[in-house]
Enzyme design. Structure first.
Site, PDB file in Angstrom:
ATOM      1  N   ARG A  42       3.655  -7.713  -3.658  1.00 48.54           N
ATOM      2  CA  ARG A  42       3.458  -6.446  -3.543  1.00 48.54           C
ATOM      3  C   ARG A  42       3.661  -5.758  -2.322  1.00 48.54           C
ATOM      4  O   ARG A  42       4.291  -4.552  -2.073  1.00 48.54           O
ATOM      5  CB  ARG A  42       2.020  -6.214  -4.026  1.00 48.54           C
TER       6      ARG A  42
ATOM      7  N   ARG B  96       7.052  11.735  17.921  1.00 47.95           N
ATOM      8  CA  ARG B  96       6.727  12.605  16.555  1.00 47.95           C
ATOM      9  C   ARG B  96       7.879  13.379  15.985  1.00 47.95           C
ATOM     10  O   ARG B  96       8.340  14.257  16.383  1.00 47.95           O
ATOM     11  CB  ARG B  96       5.572  13.359  16.711  1.00 47.95           C
TER      12      ARG B  96
ATOM     13  N   HIS C 147       8.799  14.096  11.572  1.00 46.92           N
ATOM     14  CA  HIS C 147       8.597  13.908  10.024  1.00 46.92           C
ATOM     15  C   HIS C 147       9.631  12.925   9.593  1.00 46.92           C
ATOM     16  O   HIS C 147       9.324  12.100   8.809  1.00 46.92           O
ATOM     17  CB  HIS C 147       8.329  15.220   9.079  1.00 46.92           C
TER      18      HIS C 147
ATOM     19  N   LYS D 245       1.144   0.870  -2.064  1.00 44.87           N
ATOM     20  CA  LYS D 245       0.091   0.621  -1.369  1.00 44.87           C
ATOM     21  C   LYS D 245      -0.140   1.180   0.033  1.00 44.87           C
ATOM     22  O   LYS D 245       0.083   0.268   0.913  1.00 44.87           O
ATOM     23  CB  LYS D 245      -0.453  -0.739  -1.496  1.00 44.87           C
TER      24      LYS D 245
ATOM     25  N   GLU E 268      -6.960   5.371 -12.577  1.00 45.23           N
ATOM     26  CA  GLU E 268      -7.710   4.253 -12.108  1.00 45.23           C
ATOM     27  C   GLU E 268      -8.809   4.474 -11.253  1.00 45.23           C
ATOM     28  O   GLU E 268      -9.509   5.722 -11.220  1.00 45.23           O
ATOM     29  CB  GLU E 268      -6.734   3.431 -11.364  1.00 45.23           C
TER      30      GLU E 268
HETATM   31  C1  LIG Z   1      -6.251   2.473  -5.820  1.00 45.57           C
HETATM   32  C2  LIG Z   1      -6.014   1.100  -6.159  1.00 45.57           C
HETATM   33  N1  LIG Z   1      -6.072   0.648  -7.503  1.00 45.57           N
HETATM   34  C3  LIG Z   1      -6.299  -0.596  -7.563  1.00 45.57           C
HETATM   35  C4  LIG Z   1      -6.668  -1.377  -6.565  1.00 45.57           C
HETATM   36  C5  LIG Z   1      -7.021  -3.185  -7.455  1.00 45.57           C
HETATM   37  O1  LIG Z   1      -5.712  -4.019  -6.759  1.00 45.57           O
HETATM   38  P1  LIG Z   1      -5.967  -5.276  -6.262  1.00 45.57           P
HETATM   39  O2  LIG Z   1      -6.393  -5.850  -7.707  1.00 45.57           O
HETATM   40  O3  LIG Z   1      -4.782  -5.905  -5.960  1.00 45.57           O
HETATM   41  O4  LIG Z   1      -6.872  -5.301  -5.228  1.00 45.57           O
HETATM   42  C6  LIG Z   1      -6.948  -1.121  -5.668  1.00 45.57           C
HETATM   43  C7  LIG Z   1      -7.360  -2.103  -4.353  1.00 45.57           C
HETATM   44  O5  LIG Z   1      -7.608  -1.691  -3.335  1.00 45.57           O
HETATM   45  C8  LIG Z   1      -6.528   0.234  -5.170  1.00 45.57           C
HETATM   46  O6  LIG Z   1      -6.842   0.693  -3.914  1.00 45.57           O
END
Ligand SMILES: Cc1ncc(COP(=O)(O)O)c(C=O)c1O
Length: 289
Positions: A52, A100, A102, A148, A181
């Site tokens: 990931r 700096r 963007h 992420k 989520e």
């Molecule tokens: C927004 C979000 N969704 C889902 C997850 C779950 O991801 P993982 O199982 O890889 O920790 C996280 C974990 O930090 C998260 O920040």
């Protein structure tokens, strides 16, 4: 024991660990991260987290700053130097330091890599035996929640609302009343008909490493599984609700807002999957020793 952080190839005292004021992570949240659970000194689901991490960097158009093997080595060394047995290791990569602006720098710059690790307390037994409370809130995040990134302000707002309402987590929903989520977790239900449901990966959610592993474990347990979106209404009527993440594992939710989930006790599916996940982590520890 004094804590140590990894910063761009060096292990430095945690208190003195720093990056430049014009690091793009600091100014634009232009970076990504990973959090791995550590059990018995071993990072869990390392492959999934590095997969990931690579994907997030690709989507951000940031070069891999070092090989996967080098990440793995530095992660283990950060765990070792901080005497972490059970806790977490945090990895962060930002685009790097540049005046700096963007737009991305035209000059090639070196991504900045930071890692920290710390021990964490085990979850209180009551959370597992009785379940936790979740609240719900509109999802106000951007359109690329699959990356992420360290841009977590809406997630911070949502978690703060949970704290202020005596809840463990905030479950987010979109403008159609469909659950996305948790603020730092994936959300799951067991429907009235007994199907285990979690949302399919898309730009609207982070594809949790725990989520991916749990889908495999559910199949091994022979559970009826549906990968699809579900509404707030289904969440409220669910037989079971739980959230998953690297640090929550499988956390049973027995109250959503002011409504008790089913009979108010963690359900059989959540308990079974939590046990399966724990056994899977034990196996990873055993394989690494
Ligand atoms: C927004 C979000 N969704 C889902 C997850 C779950 O991801 P993982 O199982 O890889 O920790 C996280 C974990 O930090 C998260 O920040």
């Amino acid at each position: 024991m004094s804590r140590v952080a990894y910063v761009n190839g060096r292990y430095v005292p945690h208190r003195q660990a720093s990056v430049h004021v014009e690091d793009r992570g600091y100014q634009f949240a232009d970076g990504i991260y990973e959090v791995c659970t550590v059990r018995d000194g071993v990072p869990m689901e390392e492959k999934g987290h590095l997969d990931r991490l690579e994907r997030s960097l690709r989507e951000m158009r940031i070069d891999m700053p070092m090989s996967r093997a080098a990440f793995s080595l530095a992660m283990r060394e950060t765990i070792r130097r901080n005497l972490v047995t059970n806790g977490i290791v945090y990895l962060q990569v930002t685009r790097g330091v540049s005046p700096r602006d963007h737009a991305f720098p035209t000059k090639k710059i070196r991504p900045a890599v930071v890692m920290t690790a710390r021990n964490a307390k085990a979850h209180p037994a009551a959370w597992i035996e009785d379940g936790v409370k979740a609240i719900t809130m509109p999802d106000i995040r951007w359109g690329r929640c699959d990356i992420k990134t360290v841009g977590l302000l809406p997630n911070c707002f949502a978690k703060q609302a949970a704290r202020e309402n005596g809840a463990y987590e905030t479950i987010l929903y979109d403008d159609k009343g469909v659950v996305t989520e948790g603020s730092s977790s994936n959300a799951w239900i067991v429907t009235e008909a007994g199907a285990l449901v979690t949302r399919a990966p898309s730009n609207e959610i982070l594809n949790g490493v725990t989520r991916l592993e749990l889908i495999k474990l559910a199949a091994a347990e022979g559970l009826k599984f549906e990968e699809r979106s579900f509404t707030l209404d289904e969440l409220r009527r669910a037989r079971e609700v739980f959230v998953t993440s690297a640090s929550s594992f499988v956390m049973p939710v027995t109250q959503v807002d002011d409504k008790t989930v089913a009979n108010g006790k963690p359900g059989a599916v959540a308990s079974k999957l939590r046990a399966a996940l724990m056994a899977h982590m034990d196996a990873q520890v055993a394989a690494a020793k």
